[in-house]
Design a protein around this motif. Structure first.
Motif, PDB file in Angstrom:
ATOM      1  N   ALA A   1       4.812 -12.047   1.101  1.00 29.45           N
ATOM      2  CA  ALA A   1       4.507 -10.786   1.162  1.00 29.45           C
ATOM      3  C   ALA A   1       5.192 -10.019  -0.069  1.00 29.45           C
ATOM      4  N   LEU A   2       6.419 -10.266  -0.637  1.00 25.04           N
ATOM      5  CA  LEU A   2       7.016  -9.737  -1.658  1.00 25.04           C
ATOM      6  C   LEU A   2       6.070  -9.721  -2.926  1.00 25.04           C
ATOM      7  N   VAL A   3       5.736 -11.140  -3.068  1.00 25.41           N
ATOM      8  CA  VAL A   3       4.911 -11.523  -4.344  1.00 25.41           C
ATOM      9  C   VAL A   3       3.500 -10.908  -4.340  1.00 25.41           C
ATOM     10  N   THR A   4       2.699 -10.951  -3.188  1.00 26.23           N
ATOM     11  CA  THR A   4       1.452 -10.482  -3.094  1.00 26.23           C
ATOM     12  C   THR A   4       1.419  -8.890  -2.786  1.00 26.23           C
ATOM     13  N   ALA A   5       2.526  -8.242  -2.273  1.00 28.76           N
ATOM     14  CA  ALA A   5       2.629  -6.685  -2.100  1.00 28.76           C
ATOM     15  C   ALA A   5       2.576  -6.123  -3.471  1.00 28.76           C
ATOM     16  N   ALA A   6       3.075  -6.887  -4.679  1.00 29.97           N
ATOM     17  CA  ALA A   6       3.212  -6.202  -5.864  1.00 29.97           C
ATOM     18  C   ALA A   6       1.731  -5.848  -6.285  1.00 29.97           C
ATOM     19  N   ILE A   7       0.825  -7.159  -6.049  1.00 31.90           N
ATOM     20  CA  ILE A   7      -0.515  -6.766  -6.650  1.00 31.90           C
ATOM     21  C   ILE A   7      -1.299  -5.711  -5.970  1.00 31.90           C
ATOM     22  N   TYR A   8      -1.025  -5.729  -4.462  1.00 23.63           N
ATOM     23  CA  TYR A   8      -1.637  -4.349  -3.819  1.00 23.63           C
ATOM     24  C   TYR A   8      -1.008  -3.250  -4.152  1.00 23.63           C
ATOM     25  N   ALA A   9       0.155  -3.007  -4.674  1.00 25.55           N
ATOM     26  CA  ALA A   9       0.683  -1.722  -5.035  1.00 25.55           C
ATOM     27  C   ALA A   9       0.261  -1.448  -6.277  1.00 25.55           C
TER      28      ALA A   9
ATOM     29  N   ILE B   1       0.751  -1.140  -0.012  1.00 25.57           N
ATOM     30  CA  ILE B   1      -0.017   0.073  -0.019  1.00 25.57           C
ATOM     31  C   ILE B   1       0.817   1.329   0.099  1.00 25.57           C
ATOM     32  N   PRO B   2       1.934   1.245   0.937  1.00 16.72           N
ATOM     33  CA  PRO B   2       2.790   2.672   0.767  1.00 16.72           C
ATOM     34  C   PRO B   2       3.520   2.876  -0.492  1.00 16.72           C
ATOM     35  N   ILE B   3       3.887   1.689  -1.135  1.00 19.37           N
ATOM     36  CA  ILE B   3       4.534   1.858  -2.390  1.00 19.37           C
ATOM     37  C   ILE B   3       3.625   2.156  -3.519  1.00 19.37           C
ATOM     38  N   GLY B   4       2.094   1.666  -3.480  1.00 20.31           N
ATOM     39  CA  GLY B   4       1.145   2.150  -4.352  1.00 20.31           C
ATOM     40  C   GLY B   4       0.924   3.632  -4.156  1.00 20.31           C
ATOM     41  N   ILE B   5       0.823   4.092  -2.907  1.00 20.05           N
ATOM     42  CA  ILE B   5       0.682   5.404  -2.655  1.00 20.05           C
ATOM     43  C   ILE B   5       1.515   6.395  -3.224  1.00 20.05           C
ATOM     44  N   MET B   6       2.996   5.982  -2.829  1.00 15.25           N
ATOM     45  CA  MET B   6       3.969   6.745  -3.346  1.00 15.25           C
ATOM     46  C   MET B   6       3.918   7.053  -4.962  1.00 15.25           C
TER      47      MET B   6
END
Length: 318
Positions: A194-202, A114-119
């Motif tokens: 987390a690293l794989v799934t975080a990309a989807i959320y970003a 989420i922070p990466i997506g917001i950024m």
């Protein structure tokens, strides 16, 4: 609100009924001898007769299904003759490892994605946006098993070759016995998941924020003189939470049904590993139990998501 919840509960019960009927037809009505498949090729006729009696295979189909549903509702998922244990006991013993993996992974991927997506959304076209999109591309391109094996090589094998242990190769340690040891053993599985799934959320956060920030109500908020930060976080980000909640509910439900790849790589004896073992051994009662459990998790998470919708968006309540 009560009417809204009642509709969702009724639909959830219908879904579970349909799932139970499908599983029953697939495993008990399909061609083949269920008793022979459950007991194995070496079973004697006396053992097969006992299994047929226990499963009620000598009764009419509708009575078999009624008994199947009645036992499932009471928590009786059958008996594994290969393991000589009730299926419910086997599944319950594996749930803590899977729940620990999923909950830790959720915290990690939300804190990263989420922070990466917001950024990226706050600086479209800039350097930070390009860095964020680079993370998304790499995360979506990396298969989970590749990242898992790479993590084991970098953080377990190489340090072990150098004479010290940075992280263990896997395995699950109960939380109540030693929380620190529990977290130490799960850190690599958490980060891999987390690293794989975080990309989807970003990607989801960035895309939805860019779309929302062009809406009329955002321009109205700016015209009122609100600061850009207030407009972005108070009005834009809240509207973005709805699709994120949808994705999160689906991901948690699926992973609770068994994070098969992660559990296999790191030797976590969770529900996913149990399912893989059951498929290899053709242990039909365990397969049925895991399928029903996965369906229950999906239904429960959908109810939670619907309730969160009602909290986040008043239009849903109406």
């Amino acid at each position: 609100m009560i009417r809204f919840l009642a509709k969702r509960l009724f639909f959830s019960v219908f879904v579970l009924f349909a799932l139970s009927l499908f599983v029953f037809m697939l495993f008990f009505v399909a061609p083949g001898d269920p008793a022979r498949i459950i007991a194995g090729e070496k079973a004697t006729e006396a053992q097969l007769a006992l299994i047929r009696t226990n499963l009620g295979l000598d009764r009419p189909i509708y009575e078999q299904y009624a008994g199947f549903v009645s036992k499932a509702v009471q928590g009786d998922l059958g008996f594994s003759y290969r393991n000589q244990q009730p299926v419910a006991k086997l599944v319950v013993n594996r749930i803590p490892a899977t729940v620990s993996l999923v909950l830790g992974g959720v915290v990690f991927w939300l804190a990263i994605g989420i922070p990466i997506g917001i950024m990226s959304a706050r600086h479209p076209g800039g350097l930070r946006d390009r860095l964020g999109q680079g993370f998304i591309l790499v995360g979506l391109s990396f298969p989970t098993f590749v990242l898992g094996m790479l993590s084991l090589y970098l953080f377990y094998f190489l340090p072990r070759q150098a004479g010290f242990t940075l992280f263990p190769p896997g395995g699950y340690k109960p939380f109540l016995k030693d929380p620190v040891l529990w977290a130490w053993h799960l850190f690599l599985p958490w980060t891999t998941l987390a690293l794989v799934t975080a990309a989807i959320y970003a990607r989801l956060t960035r895309g939805n924020l860019l779309q929302v920030m062009g809406e009329d109500y955002i321009r109205t908020a700016r015209a009122k003189g609100l600061s850009e930060g207030t407009v972005f976080f108070r009005h834009g980000l809240r509207s973005t939470l709805t699709p994120l909640v949808t994705q999160l509910g689906a991901d948690i439900a699926v992973l609770l049904g068994g994070a098969i790849v992660i559990e296999q790589i790191y030797g976590l004896q969770g529900v996913g590993a149990l399912a893989v073992q059951a498929v290899k051994n053709q242990d039909r009662p365990i397969i049925i139990g895991v399928v029903l459990l996965g369906g229950l998790f999906i239904v429960l998470m959908n109810i939670v998501v619907d309730l969160l919708y009602a909290v986040l968006d008043p239009r849903v309540r109406r």
